[in-house]
Design a protein around this motif. Structure first.
Motif, mmCIF file in Angstrom:
data_model
loop_
_atom_site.group_PDB
_atom_site.id
_atom_site.type_symbol
_atom_site.label_atom_id
_atom_site.label_comp_id
_atom_site.label_asym_id
_atom_site.label_seq_id
_atom_site.Cartn_x
_atom_site.Cartn_y
_atom_site.Cartn_z
ATOM 1 N N PRO A 155 0.877 -1.187 0.102
ATOM 2 C CA PRO A 155 0.045 0.026 0.109
ATOM 3 C C PRO A 155 0.904 1.188 0.163
ATOM 4 C CG PRO A 155 0.214 -0.910 2.157
ATOM 5 C CD PRO A 155 0.983 -1.957 1.439
ATOM 6 N N ALA A 197 7.975 1.937 -0.750
ATOM 7 C CA ALA A 197 8.241 2.025 0.947
ATOM 8 C C ALA A 197 8.893 0.979 1.692
ATOM 9 C CB ALA A 197 6.688 2.531 1.424
ATOM 10 N N PRO A 198 8.397 -0.619 1.060
ATOM 11 C CA PRO A 198 8.768 -1.547 1.853
ATOM 12 C C PRO A 198 10.571 -1.620 1.773
ATOM 13 C CG PRO A 198 7.205 -2.146 0.437
ATOM 14 C CD PRO A 198 7.619 -0.787 0.311
ATOM 15 N N TYR A 239 14.141 5.245 4.382
ATOM 16 C CA TYR A 239 13.699 6.418 5.273
ATOM 17 C C TYR A 239 11.980 6.505 5.438
ATOM 18 C CZ TYR A 239 18.107 7.751 3.132
ATOM 19 O OH TYR A 239 19.209 8.016 2.603
ATOM 20 N N ALA A 240 11.458 5.302 4.898
ATOM 21 C CA ALA A 240 10.107 5.190 5.051
ATOM 22 C C ALA A 240 9.473 5.722 6.245
ATOM 23 C CB ALA A 240 9.441 3.881 4.721
ATOM 24 N N PHE A 241 8.426 6.634 6.307
ATOM 25 C CA PHE A 241 7.641 7.037 7.491
ATOM 26 C C PHE A 241 6.145 7.116 7.213
ATOM 27 C CE2 PHE A 241 7.286 11.868 6.638
ATOM 28 C CZ PHE A 241 7.660 11.747 5.457
ATOM 29 N N GLU A 242 5.540 7.568 7.830
ATOM 30 C CA GLU A 242 3.927 7.282 8.079
ATOM 31 C C GLU A 242 3.423 7.557 6.743
ATOM 32 O OE1 GLU A 242 5.819 8.739 10.769
ATOM 33 O OE2 GLU A 242 4.140 10.172 11.147
ATOM 34 N N LEU A 283 9.317 12.567 1.338
ATOM 35 C CA LEU A 283 10.351 13.215 1.921
ATOM 36 C C LEU A 283 10.440 14.699 1.410
ATOM 37 C CD1 LEU A 283 13.356 10.617 1.802
ATOM 38 C CD2 LEU A 283 11.967 11.379 3.662
ATOM 39 N N SER A 308 2.889 15.847 8.097
ATOM 40 C CA SER A 308 4.402 16.515 7.964
ATOM 41 C C SER A 308 4.033 17.712 7.059
ATOM 42 C CB SER A 308 5.461 15.429 7.594
ATOM 43 O OG SER A 308 5.357 14.943 6.232
ATOM 44 N N PRO A 337 10.231 16.452 5.350
ATOM 45 C CA PRO A 337 11.623 15.878 5.826
ATOM 46 C C PRO A 337 12.868 16.719 5.272
ATOM 47 C CG PRO A 337 10.155 14.275 5.752
ATOM 48 C CD PRO A 337 9.436 15.004 4.879
#
Lengths: 359, 420, 336
Positions: free
Chosen positions: A301, A306-307, A311-314, A335, A342, A346
């Motif tokens: 998803p 992402a997996p 640096y993956a975040f919410e 990011l 966010s 970032p």
């Protein structure tokens, strides 16, 4: 998936004021197979100006070859399907063009070089026959003139003794020689766009060097635009000016070769560059992207990367970043994108420390 | 107790594996030992002496022997314990054949090879089987090297079953399954994947399975035959990391065969360059990449495209194709494509005499009559990894002969024709 | 602690090192450690090759229909003669010269004599049902014999190569040059025409060379595969390599051609019987039914030949469809 058509204001298009030679808008190519639908290309947009060079890089299964086959309309439909998108070549949509016209575009305006020249050459005809046939078909030359043209184009790609070579069959030539013949064939009709799909992958390094040099000089001389598809960042760095990085059917980053390879923004590009074993890395572990490209029927998803992303975040697991939404707009990554969770992205700048890492 | 305790305990894992720097020695006349091998007390793990592998060409109406494909044509080298010896070359140079011959998948035509001082060739039956426990191979193709009809547990456990004896009790299903699981762990795969089939895994995972199969017999010597060539860059680096970890963990020695020069540079301690069945250069990795002394190595290193767009090097493009190994050129096999040969005004010796594989100092072995004449400036401008020297008279890079129109030498067509 | 397993200190080794984000904010989650929440690499369900083949086969609609028809024919061959037994004395009075036409031609409602009768008053339906048994038996029996010999000869030749290969393949070449029909005719006369077992044996002994060639070719190519080389490298014995590595991977094409052999044996039986060199006239088979009907074609009783002929055509077509489906399903290259 929102799938909005991008305004064509990205770097590649705005660099020059004129209309692009080839403009791909929100192209989607799906394959219907036994286990479901594979979204091989899933909403990509890019453009090439006349005479420019664009590289498409990515690992196997990222959709880079399907993109070129979609442009050439060489996919079998079904199982392939192009549910949306436009491919504008000199302003005309190749996807809605009648077959008869498309045949004229293919070869005449757009020519393609494939990875394995042996399978793209007909084994029962001589090299000369095959080039001459294309010339007769597209330019309506006489048989004699076409044959002369074949000899001339073999000479142009650096084949010695072309008068003898035209009478040979593909299997009598070496791999590098066959690739030269393919290039000669592609160029025989003076195309405006040359698509090279992994042209040197099947070749040895010394032969690769020959072919890349040839492609460069030929592109220079004829002024044709070049779309180079490859997995090799080295080949990209040496051959093209602009580059598009693809991952799992999407474009994740685009820009000039210098920007992308020296100051990568997307974690995937960063990881790819970090994966290249090179000098100065001996004894160290290589920086790797863990895992592999997700199974097309088991897509994660949110962001496809992402997996595997360090640096993956919410936001990454919740929604899918699109190129153009970020700031700078040439990267598809949370990011660099403001979100509800966010509000300040970032990251705003690329990882410049990689320049040193590359040496 | 699933791992053999009979083996000597591994040396401390933190002990760095330093390639034994051979003391400067005048060219050693090879008698008994491999050419140029430093006269150290340590016996190398693997020694190869004059290895030859010809494939007969049968032709004509009566299928008579009409010639030979000289795949490997007199190769000598050694691999120190704990070392990674890289072997590079273009397709058809014989590097893979060398690996397959060494591991006895195909018998050699001539030559000697020793593992730990014990001859490798000519073994049969039980002795051969015992030898196989000590040397293993990893293949290039992650798809073709795993039987599609076997679950992973059987693929990895098969060697154990074949090598089972009273001591290791590998014949016992439980013992075997435990060991299979342990090695799946070791290569970074989940233990619970044992009942799955190869096609369910990605390329990188399949390559890990192949590695686990080779390691399960706890060999000392591992031949890696292009283990990362079929993999994507990101996966390639994972496998390279894994191989380096495993070397430390299991105290392994590798013969790493590849065509990718960056990969070989990264993983190897010493590197050999092959051309048309012969080793043309062999040196420590730093030495070879900084000061290549064979014109072929220079060209090879120069041909590698660099991912850094700022590196603009003077490319030394070789002309033509590799001649057929069935009819290699006379004298030095490389002279038909050699830029130095052209530069030196086509000296006759290159076409008449096969250059000796000689030590030009510090264990740097080269098979070129003119190795000392390779201009440093040309190397520096053509090879990005080369050392930039100031002591040499700057030789204009334009000294590289302009590439004539490319055409293979006469043997090109025969090369492809005889291959079929 | 001498028992250092490979997994023993894996945490210190196997942790992948990533470029640390320079000045990355706190909410960046480092996912380098710990098990992955979900593995996106492997496919979701675990299927072996045969299960995949079955899934592919199911999508081949004609093949499924063909298999259904073939299955019905097999059931008919097994149970048909029990349900509708052949009684040599149960003769219908013959009202037309050359046999009664099917009952429904006179009265569409009747189920009597759906296929008509022959000149002696025997029901063609009963003949066809009872003929299925022998025809099928000969078809399948021939295949079993031919496949056994073919696989043994082919694998010997392919595995050992060299001189053995040369000898066996020259023998196969010799077998293939024998005029097939001639041998059948001679042997049928010699060993006593009409015995279904002898006929099956003869067919079996003549049908194997093609299969042997196929198996040999498969062995030659599989022998060079990396997984076979890998098995050799770990010390697996030749016997085990043959049975665990080569044969299972050769099975697909063998099954396909075996299936097609059944069809060709059935046709050959019909053909030989039609020429009166096959089974005894008293044995019931589709070929025999055709053979005895031929002299009455002129008087227009088409039904006597039509129904057994259709049975043959239907069975053979069904088997061929099935073979097509199997070919697609078992081909490891078709990765769809």
């Amino acid at each position: 998936m929102t799938g909005s058509i991008l305004p064509v204001d990205d770097d590649v298009a705005t660099r020059s004021a004129g209309r692009p030679l080839l403009e791909v808008r929100d192209l989607r190519t799906y394959f219907h197979v036994m286990d479901g639908v594979v979204r091989a290309v899933d909403g990509i947009s890019f453009s090439i100006m006349a005479g420019e060079t664009l590289g498409i890089v990515g690992e196997s299964g990222c959709g880079k070859s399907v993109t070129s086959l979609s442009i050439m309309r060489l996919l079998d439909m079904p199982p392939a399907e192009i549910p949306s998108g436009e491919i504008l070549f000199e302003g005309r949509d190749l996807l809605t063009m009648p077959d008869e016209e498309m045949r004229k575009v293919r070869g005449n305006d757009i020519a393609m070089i494939f990875q394995e020249p042996m399978t793209s050459l007909n084994p029962v005809f001589t090299v000369g026959d095959q080039i001459a046939e294309a010339v007769i078909l597209h330019q309506g030359l006489s048989k004699k003139a076409a044959w002369d043209k074949a000899i001339e184009s073999l000479k142009a790609v650096g084949i010695n003794n072309p008068e003898r070579r035209v009478k040979q069959y593909p299997h009598e030539l070496s791999g590098g020689m066959r690739q030269r013949v393919m290039i000669a064939m592609a160029l025989s009709c003076d195309p405006k766009l040359l698509i090279a799909d992994e042209p040197t992958t099947a070749l040895d390094v010394t032969i690769q060097a020959q072919i890349l040099e040839l492609i460069r000089t030929v592109q220079d001389r004829t002024g044709a635009a070049l779309m180079l598809i490859t997995h090799d960042l080295g080949v990209v760095a040496e051959t093209v000016k602009d580059v598009v990085v693809m991952y799992a059917g999407r474009i994740v980053e685009e820009g000039s070769v210098e920007e992308v390879l020296l100051a990568p923004k997307h974690p995937y590009t960063e990881g790819l560059l970090g994966s290249i074993p090179s000098r100065g890395k001996r004894g160290e572990r290589l920086n790797v992207i863990r895992g592999t490209v997700p199974n097309p029927f088991n897509m994660p998803p949110g962001c496809n990367f992402a997996p595997r992303c360090p640096y993956a975040f919410e936001p990454c697991t919740q929604a899918d970043p699109r190129i153009g939404d970020a700031n700078p707009p040439d990267v598809a990554c949370w990011l660099y994108t403001a979100t509800a969770t966010s509000p300040t992205p970032p990251r705003v700048r690329p990882r410049l420390d990689l320049v040193e890492a590359l040496g | 107790m699933t791992f053999e305790t009979s083996e000597p305990a591994a040396p401390a894992a933190d002990q760095p594996v330093v390639p034994v720097a051979p003391p400067p020695s005048p060219s050693v006349p090879a008698t008994g030992a491999a050419v140029g091998r430093p006269p150290t007390s340590e016996v190398p793990l693997v020694e190869v002496e004059g290895l030859v592998k010809y494939y007969p060409i049968m032709g004509g109406f009566l299928r008579r022997h009409v010639g030979d494909v000289k795949a490997v044509d007199g190769v000598s080298f050694w691999v120190n314990r704990g070392e990674v010896l890289g072997l590079v070359g273009e397709s058809g140079c014989g590097k893979s054949t060398l690996g397959k011959t060494l591991i006895q998948l195909t018998p050699p035509t001539a030559g000697l090879a020793k593992l730990d001082g014990e001859p490798i060739f000519g073994k049969k039956g039980k002795d051969l089987k015992k030898l196989r426990r000590r040397m293993q191979i990893i293949f290039q193709d992650p798809v073709g090297s795993l039987n599609p009809r076997m679950p992973i547990s059987d693929i990895i456990g098969e060697g154990l079953l074949a090598q089972a004896d009273a001591e290791n009790r590998w014949g016992d299903r439980k013992v075997r399954d435990k060991r299979v699981g342990d090695y799946l762990d070791a290569v970074g795969l989940r233990r619970d994947y044992t009942r799955r089939y190869p096609h369910e895994f990605s390329g990188g995972q399949r390559q890990r399975i192949g590695i686990a199969r080779a390691l399960a017999l706890s060999p000392d010597f591992l031949i890696c035959d292009e283990p990362v060539s079929a993999l994507d860059v990101s996966i390639q680096s994972q496998i390279l990391n894994l191989l380096l970890d495993l070397r430390r963990e299991f105290d392994l020695t590798y013969l790493f065969i590849a065509h990718n020069l960056s990969v070989v540079q990264y993983i190897s301690d010493r590197v050999g360059v092959m051309y048309l069945g012969k080793l043309v250069e062999l040196a420590e990795v730093e030495e070879l990449y900084r000061r290549p002394r064979h014109p072929y190595s220079v060209a090879l290193l120069s041909a590698v495209p660099d991912a850094n767009p700022r590196v603009r090097k003077k490319r030394l493009v070789l002309t033509g194709d590799v001649p057929s190994p069935a009819a290699p050129p006379s004298g030095c096999h490389f002279h038909t494509r050699c830029w130095l040969y052209e530069q030196l005004g086509q000296p006759e010796v290159c076409t008449t005499a096969d250059p000796e594989f000689r030590d030009i100092g510090d264990g740097h072995l080269v098979a070129c009559h003119w190795a000392e004449k390779v201009p440093t400036a040309v190397v520096a401008s053509a090879v990005p990894t080369a050392e930039v020297t100031t002591d040499t008279v700057a030789m204009p890079a334009a000294g590289i002969p302009a590439a004539p129109p490319i055409d293979a030498g006469p043997p090109t067509e025969e090369a492809t024709a005889s291959g079929t | 602690m001498t028992d250092q397993g490979p997994g023993a200190d894996k945490n210190s080794n196997r942790q992948e090192v990533f470029i640390s984000p320079t000045g990355a904010p706190m909410n960046v989650v480092q996912m380098a450690e710990g098990p992955q929440p979900q593995d996106f690499e492997v496919s979701l369900e675990s299927l072996n090759q045969w299960q995949i083949a079955w899934r592919r086969f199911k999508r081949h609609r004609l093949a499924v229909v063909g298999t259904g028809i073939f299955g019905v024919m097999i059931l008919l061959a097994i149970f048909g003669p029990i349900i509708w037994p052949y009684d040599r004395l149960a003769l219908k009075p013959v009202t037309h010269s050359g046999g009664n036409p099917p009952g429904w031609m006179q009265n569409p409602r009747t189920l009597a004599d759906p296929f008509g009768t022959d000149n002696g008053g025997r029901s063609v339906f009963i003949l066809t049902v009872n003929g299925a048994r022998l025809s099928m038996l000969i078809g399948i029996g021939t295949t079993v014999i031919a496949v056994t010999i073919g696989v043994v000869v082919g694998s010997f030749a392919g595995f050992f190569g060299g001189r053995i290969d040369g000898l066996l393949m020259r023998f196969v070449d010799f077998m293939l040059t024998i005029p097939f029909l001639f041998v059948i005719l001679v042997m049928a006369r010699f060993f006593g025409a009409g015995d279904p077992i002898v006929l099956t044996l003869i067919f079996g002994l003549l049908f194997w060379p093609g299969l042997a060639r196929l198996v040999r070719a498969l062995f030659l190519s599989l022998r060079e595969q990396d997984f076979v080389q890998a098995a050799r490298a770990v010390g697996v014995s030749d016997t085990r390599i043959t049975f665990r590595h080569i044969l299972p991977n050769a099975l697909g094409p063998i099954i396909v051609s075996a299936t097609l052999l059944v069809a060709s044996a059935i046709v050959t039986e019909a053909f030989v019987s039609f020429l009166n060199f096959g089974l005894k006239a008293t044995d019931l088979s589709w070929g025999n039914a055709l053979a005895s009907s031929q002299q009455y074609q002129i008087v227009g009783n088409w039904w006597w030949a039509f129904f057994p002929g259709m049975a043959i055509a239907l069975t053979v077509t069904a088997i061929n469809f099935m073979g097509d489906g199997l070919r697609d399903a078992l081909d490891p290259r078709s990765r769809e």
